[in-house]
Design a protein around this motif. Structure first.
Motif, PDB file in Angstrom:
ATOM      1  N   UNK A 160       0.785  -1.240   0.000  1.00  0.00           N
ATOM      2  CA  UNK A 160       0.000   0.000   0.000  1.00  0.00           C
ATOM      3  C   UNK A 160       0.814   1.285   0.000  1.00  0.00           C
ATOM      4  N   UNK A 161       2.025   1.250   0.516  1.00  0.00           N
ATOM      5  CA  UNK A 161       2.826   2.476   0.556  1.00  0.00           C
ATOM      6  C   UNK A 161       3.251   2.937  -0.831  1.00  0.00           C
ATOM      7  N   UNK A 162       3.187   2.023  -1.806  1.00  0.00           N
ATOM      8  CA  UNK A 162       3.709   2.344  -3.131  1.00  0.00           C
ATOM      9  C   UNK A 162       2.631   2.658  -4.159  1.00  0.00           C
ATOM     10  N   UNK A 163       1.397   2.267  -3.885  1.00  0.00           N
ATOM     11  CA  UNK A 163       0.362   2.446  -4.910  1.00  0.00           C
ATOM     12  C   UNK A 163      -1.016   2.495  -4.260  1.00  0.00           C
ATOM     13  N   UNK A 164      -1.973   3.044  -4.982  1.00  0.00           N
ATOM     14  CA  UNK A 164      -3.345   3.112  -4.489  1.00  0.00           C
ATOM     15  C   UNK A 164      -3.923   1.716  -4.336  1.00  0.00           C
ATOM     16  N   UNK A 165      -4.637   1.497  -3.241  1.00  0.00           N
ATOM     17  CA  UNK A 165      -5.276   0.216  -2.980  1.00  0.00           C
ATOM     18  C   UNK A 165      -6.724   0.244  -3.485  1.00  0.00           C
ATOM     19  N   UNK A 166      -7.057  -0.673  -4.344  1.00  0.00           N
ATOM     20  CA  UNK A 166      -8.427  -0.785  -4.853  1.00  0.00           C
ATOM     21  C   UNK A 166      -9.322  -1.441  -3.811  1.00  0.00           C
ATOM     22  N   UNK A 167      -8.817  -2.482  -3.162  1.00  0.00           N
ATOM     23  CA  UNK A 167      -9.562  -3.215  -2.138  1.00  0.00           C
ATOM     24  C   UNK A 167      -8.590  -4.180  -1.457  1.00  0.00           C
ATOM     25  N   UNK A 168      -9.086  -4.859  -0.425  1.00  0.00           N
ATOM     26  CA  UNK A 168      -8.305  -5.877   0.275  1.00  0.00           C
ATOM     27  C   UNK A 168      -9.029  -7.214   0.194  1.00  0.00           C
ATOM     28  N   UNK A 169      -8.292  -8.268  -0.113  1.00  0.00           N
ATOM     29  CA  UNK A 169      -8.873  -9.595  -0.198  1.00  0.00           C
ATOM     30  C   UNK A 169      -8.063 -10.607   0.576  1.00  0.00           C
ATOM     31  N   UNK A 170      -8.490 -11.854   0.535  1.00  0.00           N
ATOM     32  CA  UNK A 170      -7.719 -12.929   1.153  1.00  0.00           C
ATOM     33  C   UNK A 170      -6.468 -13.174   0.305  1.00  0.00           C
ATOM     34  N   UNK A 171      -5.303 -13.351   0.948  1.00  0.00           N
ATOM     35  CA  UNK A 171      -4.051 -13.489   0.179  1.00  0.00           C
ATOM     36  C   UNK A 171      -4.104 -14.550  -0.914  1.00  0.00           C
ATOM     37  N   UNK A 172      -4.666 -15.726  -0.602  1.00  0.00           N
ATOM     38  CA  UNK A 172      -4.710 -16.800  -1.588  1.00  0.00           C
ATOM     39  C   UNK A 172      -5.542 -16.384  -2.797  1.00  0.00           C
ATOM     40  N   UNK A 173      -6.699 -15.759  -2.543  1.00  0.00           N
ATOM     41  CA  UNK A 173      -7.605 -15.409  -3.636  1.00  0.00           C
ATOM     42  C   UNK A 173      -7.043 -14.291  -4.505  1.00  0.00           C
ATOM     43  N   UNK A 174      -6.384 -13.318  -3.884  1.00  0.00           N
ATOM     44  CA  UNK A 174      -5.779 -12.231  -4.660  1.00  0.00           C
ATOM     45  C   UNK A 174      -4.642 -12.773  -5.521  1.00  0.00           C
ATOM     46  N   UNK A 175      -3.866 -13.694  -4.963  1.00  0.00           N
ATOM     47  CA  UNK A 175      -2.754 -14.276  -5.710  1.00  0.00           C
ATOM     48  C   UNK A 175      -3.258 -15.005  -6.957  1.00  0.00           C
TER      49      UNK A 175
END
Length: 384
Positions: free
Chosen positions: A177-192
């Motif tokens: 998040x420090x480097x770019x705008x966050x669209x949303x937050x998800x579960x790590x496995x699902x985002x991957x």
């Protein structure tokens, strides 16, 4: 289990006489290749539809829907230009327009869709000097539950494309998040896994859903974490499906999951898009993909918008590794770095968990038949 990210050239179109960014950007993305490998050869021998296994019982309506979208893209091209100057067998855009016009008037039944393709196109065998059997895998558009703010479960940021190239090229473990705008937050496995697929639908707690469309990557190579686990001896090749990897992550916990994900240096950034009715994500042709009607290929051999009949084994339900001998007609509308060679394809299964569970077990041999407009098809010889 990569999303189609486009070596091994050598294609021959065989016809047997018995019963595939710059101009124009809307159609060719990436542009046509500047050269084809020397072993490419074309043989002209048409084939009858009666010879195509499973043709008559297949549902051609998804292919008709995807073909119409290809046609909408064709109209933005120079109609006198060849689909691929190095592959004259596919003709010019205006050779395809009569079929595009007729497609607008086809009815809604399976029989009408099938008869449309039979009336407008001729089938040609596709093979290479090494044989006629290729590999067909599958991909899909996941639906990922997300939150606007992070918590213990929804902790993985879905990042927009950074404003600077220096940030964009950071390694996966450095990005956050420090480097770019966050669209949303998800579960790590699902985002991957959404990054592997290249796009997805993200669903907020209030039911609002938007598409997280591919925006950019960090310039690092893709590495299969399934292959990493196989090389470690932690699972067999047969077990290295999406579900198998998810099960491993659940058993081994967040820390080992993070370490495993970091084995894949490639990172995908996203952009929000509204979801049109019955529209899949946009492929490399820049048209919405159609479940079971669109395919990713190596565009060095097959121009975007062209048609292919695939005789293969398809899963009939989620997790069906064995599948059933089947045929499916598709329009070429996407590509990817893992899709290489004239007989390699990646079938788009659609959106959601069911599509994902079927795409995740799709890895079977395939034989191709290419469909071209009748006006440019080679004429049969030796029929008596």
């Amino acid at each position: 289990f990569p999303k189609p990210d486009v070596e091994n050239p050598g294609v021959i179109i065989i016809a047997e006489p018995t019963p595939q960014p710059k101009a124009p950007p809307e159609v060719t993305a990436p542009p046509p290749p500047s050269e084809l490998p020397p072993e490419v050869e074309i043989f002209e021998t048409p084939k009858w539809y009666a010879q195509l296994s499973h043709w008559k019982e297949a549902d051609h309506r998804p292919a008709l829907a995807s073909f119409k979208r290809s046609c909408a893209s064709f109209t933005k091209a120079d109609l006198g230009a060849e689909l691929n100057p190095l592959q004259p067998e596919y003709g010019r855009y205006n050779d395809w327009m009569p079929a595009c016009d007729e497609a607008l008037f086809v009815g809604t039944s399976k029989k009408e869709a099938r008869r449309f393709f039979e009336a407008q196109f001729e089938p040609l065998n596709l093979t290479t000097r090494k044989g006629d059997e290729g590999l067909l895998t599958g991909y899909y558009e996941p639906i990922v539950n997300v939150r606007k703010t992070p918590d213990a479960i929804f902790s993985e940021p879905i990042l927009a494309k950074p404003k600077t190239e220096a940030v964009q090229m950071l390694a996966r473990e450095q990005l956050g998040p420090r480097w770019s705008r966050v669209i949303a937050y998800g579960k790590p496995i699902e985002v991957f896994f959404m990054q592997i697929q290249g796009s997805g639908r993200i669903k907020f707690k209030d039911g609002t859903m938007v598409r997280a469309a591919y925006a950019a990557n960090n310039g690092k190579p893709y590495k299969s974490i399934g292959k990493v686990l196989v090389e470690r001896g932690e699972m067999t090749l047969a077990e290295a499906s999406k579900q198998g990897i998810e099960d491993w992550m659940t058993r081994n916990g967040p820390q080992k999951t993070r370490e495993l994900m970091n084995e894949n240096p490639r990172y995908i950034f996203f952009a929000e898009q509204k979801i049109g009715k019955n529209e899949g994500p946009r492929g490399a042709m820049r048209v919405p993909l159609t479940g079971m009607g669109s395919m990713a290929v190596d565009p060095r051999y097959h121009p975007y918008g062209t048609l292919a009949w695939l005789e293969t084994t398809l899963p009939q339900e989620p997790g069906d590794f064995r599948g059933k001998k089947s045929g499916v007609l598709v329009s070429v509308q996407d590509t990817g770095k893992a899709i290489r060679g004239p007989l390699r394809g990646d079938l788009f299964f659609g959106s959601g968990d069911r599509a994902g569970d079927m795409a995740g077990v799709m890895k079977h041999p395939v034989r191709w038949t290419v469909l071209v407009p009748k006006a440019i098809a080679p004429k049969p010889t030796g029929i008596g």
